[in-house]
Motif scaffolding. Structure first.
Motif, short mmCIF file in Angstrom:
data_model
loop_
_atom_site.label_atom_id
_atom_site.label_comp_id
_atom_site.label_asym_id
_atom_site.label_seq_id
_atom_site.Cartn_x
_atom_site.Cartn_y
_atom_site.Cartn_z
N ARG A 57 0.80 -1.23 0.00
CA ARG A 57 0.00 0.00 0.00
C ARG A 57 0.83 1.28 0.00
O ARG A 57 0.29 2.38 0.00
N CYS A 58 2.14 1.16 0.03
CA CYS A 58 2.99 2.35 0.06
C CYS A 58 3.08 2.97 -1.34
O CYS A 58 3.49 2.30 -2.29
N PRO A 59 2.73 4.25 -1.48
CA PRO A 59 2.76 4.86 -2.82
C PRO A 59 4.17 4.96 -3.41
O PRO A 59 4.33 4.92 -4.64
N HIS A 75 7.30 -4.34 11.44
CA HIS A 75 8.32 -5.37 11.72
C HIS A 75 9.23 -5.49 10.52
O HIS A 75 9.15 -6.45 9.75
N LYS A 76 10.08 -4.48 10.36
CA LYS A 76 10.95 -4.51 9.17
C LYS A 76 12.00 -5.61 9.33
O LYS A 76 12.60 -5.74 10.40
N PRO A 77 12.22 -6.38 8.29
CA PRO A 77 13.18 -7.46 8.42
C PRO A 77 14.61 -6.94 8.62
O PRO A 77 15.01 -5.93 8.03
N THR A 97 13.09 2.73 5.11
CA THR A 97 11.90 3.02 4.30
C THR A 97 11.85 2.05 3.12
O THR A 97 12.88 1.56 2.67
N VAL A 98 10.63 1.80 2.67
CA VAL A 98 10.45 1.04 1.43
C VAL A 98 10.10 2.02 0.33
O VAL A 98 9.51 3.07 0.61
N PRO A 99 10.44 1.70 -0.90
CA PRO A 99 11.08 0.48 -1.38
C PRO A 99 12.59 0.51 -1.23
O PRO A 99 13.20 1.58 -1.18
N GLU A 120 17.84 2.92 -2.46
CA GLU A 120 16.89 3.07 -1.35
C GLU A 120 15.99 4.28 -1.51
O GLU A 120 15.41 4.75 -0.53
N GLU A 121 15.88 4.76 -2.74
CA GLU A 121 14.93 5.83 -3.05
C GLU A 121 14.07 5.36 -4.23
O GLU A 121 14.60 4.87 -5.24
N SER A 122 12.77 5.57 -4.09
CA SER A 122 11.85 5.07 -5.11
C SER A 122 12.17 5.61 -6.51
O SER A 122 12.06 4.87 -7.50
N LEU A 123 12.57 6.87 -6.61
CA LEU A 123 12.85 7.42 -7.93
C LEU A 123 14.09 6.79 -8.55
O LEU A 123 14.15 6.56 -9.76
#
Ligand SMILES: N[C@@H](CCC(=O)N[C@@H](CS)C(=O)NCC(=O)O)C(=O)O
Length: 218
Positions: free
Chosen positions: A10-12, A37-39, A50-52, A63-66
């Motif tokens: 659900r994370c945009p 509960h981040k692995p 943070t995801v993704p 580690e940045e969506s862009l």
């Protein structure tokens, strides 16, 4: 070995990464996480949590969506998202991430921000929506005649904005934005990136994404 994507459905930000990965058919192994509960494996790669997060086969970590979108589209860009995005895609996306998103969060979680009413946060977020509407009156997509990286990076956030109060959104004076969002939500591509996966934490199952995405990978 394959690239590994830590994602949250659900994370945009994770959605925009999955959209570009799916559009470019760049196969990764998807590990669905839960934010509470981040692995440890993910935090070891990316302590900011943070995801993704994408771990490439070379070991490099994005580690940045862009950055993940750009990586995927540079592998392959069959839909022309990057090709049809001149430099000003960055202006739209920066406004989305820095200006619109903070008000979207306050509107969505207004009980946590009692300083102002939800409507007031919504009005501040609407400045961006009104600019999108103006643009879409001139061209079918944010950057012109073609769908691009800018549309795809921003639509998951506009979807979230709309769903805070769908009744309000549907009668709001943004017909072009509503149609742009509807086309996106109804697309096979969007549906394909919204499939549900068991969490990797519990099951240790990871999934091939995008092709045969529901098949657990050995
Ligand atoms: N700038 C980052 C932002 C990513 C982000 O904030 N993701 C949220 C989920 S939508 C997150 O992981 N938050 C950490 C948490 O909630 O613990 C990106 O573009 O990838």
């Amino acid at each position: 070995m394959s690239a590994i994507l830590y994602s949250f459905r659900r994370c945009p930000y994770a959605m925009r990464a999955r959209l570009a990965i799916a559009a470019s058919h760049s196969p990764v192994l998807l590990r669905e996480i839960i934010l509470k509960h981040k692995p440890a494996e993910m935090l070891a790669l990316s302590p900011k949590g943070t995801v993704p997060v994408l771990q490439l086969e070379s070991g490099e970590v994005l580690e940045e969506s862009l950055d993940i979108m750009l990586w995927a589209l540079r592998q392959a860009d069959p839909l022309g998202w990057l090709k049809s995005a001149p430099q000003n895609w960055q202006q739209w996306v920066t406004r989305n991430d820095q200006e619109f998103k903070p008000y979207l969060d306050k509107y969505k979680y207004a009980v946590r921000f009692p300083e102002q009413s939800p409507e007031s946060y919504r009005q501040q977020a609407e400045i961006f929506i009104a600019d999108i509407e103006q643009q879409l009156k001139q061209t079918p997509y944010l950057l012109g005649q073609q769908q691009s990286l800018a549309d795809m990076a921003i639509l998951p956030f506009v979807r979230q904005f709309a769903s805070v109060d769908l009744n309000w959104f549907e009668q709001a004076p943004y017909p072009k934005t509503q149609a742009w969002l509807k086309q996106f939500i109804d697309s096979a591509l969007f549906r394909s990136i919204m499939k549900k996966y068991p969490t990797w934490l519990d099951s240790q199952q990871q999934f091939r994404f995008p092709e045969s995405a529901r098949t657990p990978a050995e």
